[in-house]
Enzyme design. Sequence first.
Site, PDB file in Angstrom:
ATOM      1  N   ASP A  54       0.819  -1.204   0.000  1.00 52.75           N
ATOM      2  CA  ASP A  54       0.000   0.000   0.000  1.00 52.75           C
ATOM      3  C   ASP A  54       0.857   1.259   0.000  1.00 52.75           C
ATOM      4  O   ASP A  54       2.074   1.212   0.230  1.00 52.75           O
ATOM      5  CB  ASP A  54      -0.897   0.018   1.244  1.00 52.75           C
ATOM      6  CG  ASP A  54      -1.930  -1.086   1.223  1.00 52.75           C
ATOM      7  OD1 ASP A  54      -2.385  -1.458   0.131  1.00 52.75           O
ATOM      8  OD2 ASP A  54      -2.300  -1.561   2.315  1.00 52.75           O
ATOM      9  N   TYR A 112       7.165 -10.002   6.691  1.00 50.93           N
ATOM     10  CA  TYR A 112       7.074  -8.567   6.967  1.00 50.93           C
ATOM     11  C   TYR A 112       7.657  -8.273   8.347  1.00 50.93           C
ATOM     12  O   TYR A 112       7.711  -9.147   9.215  1.00 50.93           O
ATOM     13  CB  TYR A 112       5.618  -8.113   6.977  1.00 50.93           C
ATOM     14  CG  TYR A 112       4.951  -8.001   5.627  1.00 50.93           C
ATOM     15  CD1 TYR A 112       4.918  -6.789   4.943  1.00 50.93           C
ATOM     16  CD2 TYR A 112       4.337  -9.101   5.048  1.00 50.93           C
ATOM     17  CE1 TYR A 112       4.282  -6.674   3.713  1.00 50.93           C
ATOM     18  CE2 TYR A 112       3.703  -8.999   3.807  1.00 50.93           C
ATOM     19  CZ  TYR A 112       3.687  -7.778   3.153  1.00 50.93           C
ATOM     20  OH  TYR A 112       3.063  -7.671   1.939  1.00 50.93           O
TER      21      TYR A 112
END
Length: 262
Positions: A54, A112
């Site tokens: 994003d 992540y």
Amino acid sequence: MADRTFQLVIQYDGAEFSGWQRQRDARTVQGELERVFSRLSAAPTNVIGAGRTDAGVHASGQSAHVLLPEKWHCSSLLHAANSLLPNDIFISDIYEMKPDFHARFKALTRAYKYQIGTDKLAMSPFRRKYEWAVKYPLDRAKLDECAALIIGDHCFRGFAVKGTAPEDDHHRSIVYSAGWEPREGGLLFRIEANRFLHHMVRFLVGTMVEVASGKRDVESMKSLLEAEDNREVAPPAPSKGLFLTKVSYPKELYISDFPNPE
């Protein structure tokens, strides 16, 4: 003719990008990469990423693939591409892959990390672009308890943006590891799984922080792992603290030397 398939390992500072995916009227990571590789191949060239980060999300190990003419080899391509890319994108490695390689569909796992700042310097201009400054105390034991609940095969519908996956999708992910660790000036959350839903890591971090700050209890994490929707989830943690750190693939897909594990 595109005769070689290459994997790109990409680092980028997401602060000035409107996310990974190309957009007509916005600056994106995919758009910048395609501009460069189209120039190098002298033809319109698609760069396909392992996942769509994003706006504001960073990467130290994003993966993508590109098809290029026979004349290109890993070392020359690495030098040429980095000489043309903007300062906020860097390709750290390039590997030649088997023709059936696909950066998204052949991925085994993605990893992540999320950075939280807890000291008085967390709002420093040298740090605030890359971490979430949390100004209230966090109970580390509760963070660890929440992280342990995530590991395993779960439905993460309660931690995903509604409507970004098909309704008939099972919304399940297998989380292989998840945990918190200390870092200078704060905390670091790491997670690795076979797939991630839209905003999943940010929802997980936002909810765990609410538990650790006393705004909700650990039972709410358990409930969300069984929820049919995301109505009870906490607001997502800010995008600026999130980094895509690694995408892993089967060894047999590599023509170049298989990358050493971190």
